[in-house]
Design an enzyme around this catalytic site. Structure first.
Site, PDB file in Angstrom:
ATOM      1  CE1 TYR A 115      -7.611   2.565   9.113  1.00  0.00           C
ATOM      2  CE2 TYR A 115      -8.283   4.226  10.712  1.00  0.00           C
ATOM      3  CZ  TYR A 115      -7.306   3.648   9.926  1.00  0.00           C
ATOM      4  OH  TYR A 115      -6.024   4.165   9.934  1.00  0.00           O
ATOM      5  CB  ILE A 132      -2.396  -7.235   0.609  1.00  0.00           C
ATOM      6  CG1 ILE A 132      -3.681  -6.405   0.725  1.00  0.00           C
ATOM      7  CG2 ILE A 132      -1.164  -6.350   0.648  1.00  0.00           C
ATOM      8  CD1 ILE A 132      -3.986  -6.004   2.138  1.00  0.00           C
ATOM      9  N   GLY A 152       0.834  -1.218   0.000  1.00  0.00           N
ATOM     10  CA  GLY A 152       0.000   0.000   0.000  1.00  0.00           C
ATOM     11  C   GLY A 152       0.860   1.256   0.000  1.00  0.00           C
ATOM     12  N   GLY A 171       0.086   5.439  -0.962  1.00  0.00           N
ATOM     13  CA  GLY A 171      -0.850   6.298  -0.229  1.00  0.00           C
ATOM     14  C   GLY A 171      -0.140   7.503   0.367  1.00  0.00           C
ATOM     15  CD  GLN A 172      -1.497  11.558   4.916  1.00  0.00           C
ATOM     16  OE1 GLN A 172      -2.375  10.821   5.376  1.00  0.00           O
ATOM     17  NE2 GLN A 172      -1.207  12.730   5.440  1.00  0.00           N
ATOM     18  CG  ASP A 183      -0.707   0.984  -3.751  1.00  0.00           C
ATOM     19  OD1 ASP A 183      -1.840   0.611  -4.099  1.00  0.00           O
ATOM     20  OD2 ASP A 183      -0.527   1.785  -2.817  1.00  0.00           O
ATOM     21  CB  ILE A 184      -3.698  -2.494  -6.306  1.00  0.00           C
ATOM     22  CG1 ILE A 184      -4.419  -1.549  -5.332  1.00  0.00           C
ATOM     23  CG2 ILE A 184      -3.498  -3.842  -5.673  1.00  0.00           C
ATOM     24  CD1 ILE A 184      -5.828  -1.993  -4.974  1.00  0.00           C
ATOM     25  CB  ILE A 208      -0.087  11.213   9.331  1.00  0.00           C
ATOM     26  CG1 ILE A 208       0.045  10.047  10.333  1.00  0.00           C
ATOM     27  CG2 ILE A 208       1.283  11.657   8.817  1.00  0.00           C
ATOM     28  CD1 ILE A 208       0.758  10.366  11.633  1.00  0.00           C
TER      29      ILE A 208
HETATM   30  N1  LIG Z   1      -2.510   8.730   7.282  1.00  0.00           N
HETATM   31  C1  LIG Z   1      -2.906   8.722   8.543  1.00  0.00           C
HETATM   32  O1  LIG Z   1      -3.319   9.749   9.110  1.00  0.00           O
HETATM   33  C2  LIG Z   1      -2.841   7.440   9.324  1.00  0.00           C
HETATM   34  C3  LIG Z   1      -3.094   7.487  10.701  1.00  0.00           C
HETATM   35  C4  LIG Z   1      -3.102   6.285  11.421  1.00  0.00           C
HETATM   36  C5  LIG Z   1      -2.770   5.094  10.793  1.00  0.00           C
HETATM   37  N2  LIG Z   1      -2.512   5.098   9.451  1.00  0.00           N
HETATM   38  C6  LIG Z   1      -2.225   3.813   8.821  1.00  0.00           C
HETATM   39  O2  LIG Z   1      -1.047   3.894   8.028  1.00  0.00           O
HETATM   40  C7  LIG Z   1      -1.188   3.101   6.852  1.00  0.00           C
HETATM   41  C8  LIG Z   1      -0.910   3.945   5.626  1.00  0.00           C
HETATM   42  O3  LIG Z   1      -1.821   5.010   5.634  1.00  0.00           O
HETATM   43  P1  LIG Z   1      -2.008   5.977   4.397  1.00  0.00           P
HETATM   44  O4  LIG Z   1      -2.525   7.254   4.951  1.00  0.00           O
HETATM   45  O5  LIG Z   1      -0.790   5.980   3.541  1.00  0.00           O
HETATM   46  O6  LIG Z   1      -3.209   5.254   3.651  1.00  0.00           O
HETATM   47  P2  LIG Z   1      -3.782   5.574   2.181  1.00  0.00           P
HETATM   48  O7  LIG Z   1      -5.234   5.329   2.202  1.00  0.00           O
HETATM   49  O8  LIG Z   1      -3.312   6.888   1.721  1.00  0.00           O
HETATM   50  O9  LIG Z   1      -3.057   4.443   1.316  1.00  0.00           O
HETATM   51  C9  LIG Z   1      -3.403   3.096   1.419  1.00  0.00           C
HETATM   52  C10 LIG Z   1      -2.929   2.371   0.173  1.00  0.00           C
HETATM   53  O10 LIG Z   1      -3.392   1.024   0.237  1.00  0.00           O
HETATM   54  C11 LIG Z   1      -3.600   0.616  -1.094  1.00  0.00           C
HETATM   55  N3  LIG Z   1      -4.450  -0.578  -1.183  1.00  0.00           N
HETATM   56  C12 LIG Z   1      -5.804  -0.660  -1.096  1.00  0.00           C
HETATM   57  N4  LIG Z   1      -6.213  -1.920  -1.331  1.00  0.00           N
HETATM   58  C13 LIG Z   1      -5.099  -2.649  -1.563  1.00  0.00           C
HETATM   59  C14 LIG Z   1      -4.853  -4.018  -1.878  1.00  0.00           C
HETATM   60  N5  LIG Z   1      -5.858  -4.890  -2.034  1.00  0.00           N
HETATM   61  N6  LIG Z   1      -3.581  -4.426  -2.058  1.00  0.00           N
HETATM   62  C15 LIG Z   1      -2.559  -3.562  -1.925  1.00  0.00           C
HETATM   63  N7  LIG Z   1      -2.715  -2.258  -1.633  1.00  0.00           N
HETATM   64  C16 LIG Z   1      -3.971  -1.810  -1.457  1.00  0.00           C
HETATM   65  C17 LIG Z   1      -4.224   1.822  -1.773  1.00  0.00           C
HETATM   66  O11 LIG Z   1      -4.087   1.745  -3.179  1.00  0.00           O
HETATM   67  C18 LIG Z   1      -3.464   2.972  -1.142  1.00  0.00           C
HETATM   68  O12 LIG Z   1      -2.410   3.417  -1.947  1.00  0.00           O
HETATM   69  C19 LIG Z   1      -2.614   2.537   6.888  1.00  0.00           C
HETATM   70  O13 LIG Z   1      -2.568   1.220   7.384  1.00  0.00           O
HETATM   71  C20 LIG Z   1      -3.340   3.424   7.863  1.00  0.00           C
HETATM   72  O14 LIG Z   1      -4.356   2.750   8.540  1.00  0.00           O
HETATM   73  C21 LIG Z   1      -2.543   6.232   8.715  1.00  0.00           C
HETATM   74  C1  LIG Z   2      -6.375   8.707  12.074  1.00  0.00           C
HETATM   75  C2  LIG Z   2      -6.142   7.844  10.877  1.00  0.00           C
HETATM   76  O1  LIG Z   2      -6.232   6.514  11.130  1.00  0.00           O
HETATM   77  C3  LIG Z   2      -6.685   8.291   9.549  1.00  0.00           C
HETATM   78  N1  LIG Z   2      -6.072   9.526   9.169  1.00  0.00           N
HETATM   79  C4  LIG Z   2      -8.184   8.453   9.546  1.00  0.00           C
HETATM   80  O2  LIG Z   2      -8.631   9.530   9.850  1.00  0.00           O
HETATM   81  O3  LIG Z   2      -8.875   7.522   9.251  1.00  0.00           O
END
Ligand SMILES: NC(=O)c1ccc[n+]([C@@H]2O[C@H](COP(=O)([O-])OP(=O)(O)OC[C@H]3O[C@@H](n4cnc5c(N)ncnc54)[C@H](O)[C@@H]3O)[C@@H](O)[C@H]2O)c1
Ligand SMILES: C[C@@H](O)[C@H](N)C(=O)O
Length: 373
Positions: free
Chosen positions: A195, A107, A62, A65-66, A88-89, A225
């Site tokens: 979630y 995944i 993944g 993503g962000q 990623d996909i 984040i």
């Molecule tokens: N960004 C935040 O604020 C935050 C806060 C707490 C936890 N997290 C955790 O950190 C991790 C990364 O967060 P993020 O903000 O980059 O998420 P995001 O949503 O920006 O990115 C997630 C990625 O997962 C990919 N994805 C979806 N389905 C998939 C699959 N079947 N196979 C492979 N990839 C797949 C998507 O294409 C995407 O690029 C996540 O697990 C999230 O729960 C993020």
């Molecule tokens: C907090 C975190 O997991 C994510 N940025 C959400 O809001 O879902």
């Protein structure tokens, strides 16, 4: 099945010596050649331990993503460009594609995932694939597949190949019955989103695999984040990123949370550094396998005031999204991360003023660049 027989014997011996059976059953997957998903008997023969190589060989799922691209950049600086594979996909941008190895990986495709781990001699896996809070509520069945079934694939492959596995959790792993100000590491966790439920499941399964099979599972609960050069993927905390872009672009921002909604937040550089630090922490320093990490905590009103110090004309109005508001109202307001600070020396660098300054420095230089071209 010789492996299962070996397992039963070790388990019997353990129960015999432990007496009441109330102590945790600590069984290393490699010591008894048993893996949770039934695979060939010599599966552990294929596993590559970190000590065999100078650097870990990292796979990030993944990764587009962000957070993933920034993490890859940090890890590549430390371990070498070719030792960190983004997957990623989605299709990577040309910049990302040319910045280091990228692989397509869904995944939910267990065999393909295993092939990638084996062929690339992966030793560390950072599992970022997920559907975030708001997107997850809009598509519960996909969130269940990706966040729960996908995690099962990741856990089994990691245990089977002796990987160090990092899975992020979130403030969203808590719910309305958790203490919210502050929220400690160990307390009631009854989240009300798919979630959150999937993240509690990930924490518990990872810790179970650690105790049961010796999996080197490490997990941080991230706050919301905030990043300048990557977009959030559909969460409840997204407003705190969007405000900067809208402020610079139009001088106006419509916030989808109430002005007094307090949530824990963190600048991306702190989050990624924490991730690297916990991945590198000696196992003996980790008294737990899932830690809260914290930096700051603010409301939309407080963020607006800080942003207005840079852009006094910014106008903020409120159009509340009931789904996001309900989620935010059930999440921690402040995070207690004293265990992370004590065990492996966690310390954040960015508080709210530094965060706002850094965001504007980045977005300002980007927009100057765009105007110049
Ligand atoms: N960004 C935040 O604020 C935050 C806060 C707490 C936890 N997290 C955790 O950190 C991790 C990364 O967060 P993020 O903000 O980059 O998420 P995001 O949503 O920006 O990115 C997630 C990625 O997962 C990919 N994805 C979806 N389905 C998939 C699959 N079947 N196979 C492979 N990839 C797949 C998507 O294409 C995407 O690029 C996540 O697990 C999230 O729960 C993020
Ligand atoms: C907090 C975190 O997991 C994510 N940025 C959400 O809001 O879902």
């Amino acid at each position: 099945m010789p492996m299962i027989r070996a397992f039963s014997k070790v388990a019997k011996d353990l129960f015999r010596t432990k007496g009441c059976g109330c102590e945790p059953l600590i069984v290393s997957v490699r010591s008894i050649t048993f893996s949770p998903r039934q695979v060939t008997t010599d599966a552990s023969f294929h596993s590559v331990s970190f000590s065999e190589t100078d650097h870990p060989k990292v796979l990030i799922t993944g990764g587009l993503g962000q957070l993933g691209v920034g993490l890859a950049k940090l890890l590549r600086k430390r371990f070498g460009k070719n030792n960190v594979i983004l997957s990623d996909i989605r299709k990577p941008s040309s910049d990302v594609y040319h910045s280091g190895p990228f692989i397509y990986s869904d995944i939910l495709d267990y065999k393909n995932l295993r092939e990638i781990v084996v062929n690339n001699r992966i030793t560390w896996l950072v599992h970022y694939s997920a559907l975030l809070s708001a997107v997850g509520e809009a598509n519960v069945s996909l969130a269940r597949d990706v966040n729960i079934t996908g995690l099962h694939n990741i856990l089994d492959i990691s245990a089977e190949h002796g990987l160090r596995l990092f899975v992020p959790s979130t403030i969203g792993a808590f719910g309305p019955t958790s203490p919210r100000n502050p929220t400690p590491d160990l307390c009631i966790q009854r989240p009300r989103t798919i979630y959150g439920v999937s993240k509690v499941h990930a924490e518990l399964m990872g810790e179970y695999y650690h105790h049961r099979y010796g999996l080197d599972f490490r997990c941080l609960r991230y706050p919301g984040i905030i990043s300048a050069d990557s977009q959030p993927g559909g969460g409840t905390t997204d407003y705190a990123v969007q405000i900067f872009h809208d402020a610079v672009k139009s001088g106006k921002f419509v916030c989808n949370l109430r002005p007094d909604t307090r949530l824990p937040m963190m600048f991306i550089d702190d989050c990624l550094r924490a991730t690297l630090e916990v991945l590198e922490a000696p196992a003996e320093s980790l008294s737990m396998r899932t830690y809260n990490i914290n930096a700051m905590s603010f409301t939309p009103e407080e963020l607006t005031k800080e942003v207005q110090k840079q852009l006094p004309d910014l106008q903020v109005t409120y159009e509340i999204d009931p789904v996001r508001q309900a989620i935010a109202d059930s999440w921690p307001m402040n995070f207690d991360d004293h265990n992370a600070r004590k065990d492996w020396g966690w310390k954040h660098d960015y508080d709210l003023p530094e965060l706002v300054q850094t965001m504007f420095n980045f977005i300002g230089s980007e927009s100057r660049l765009a105007h110049a071209n």
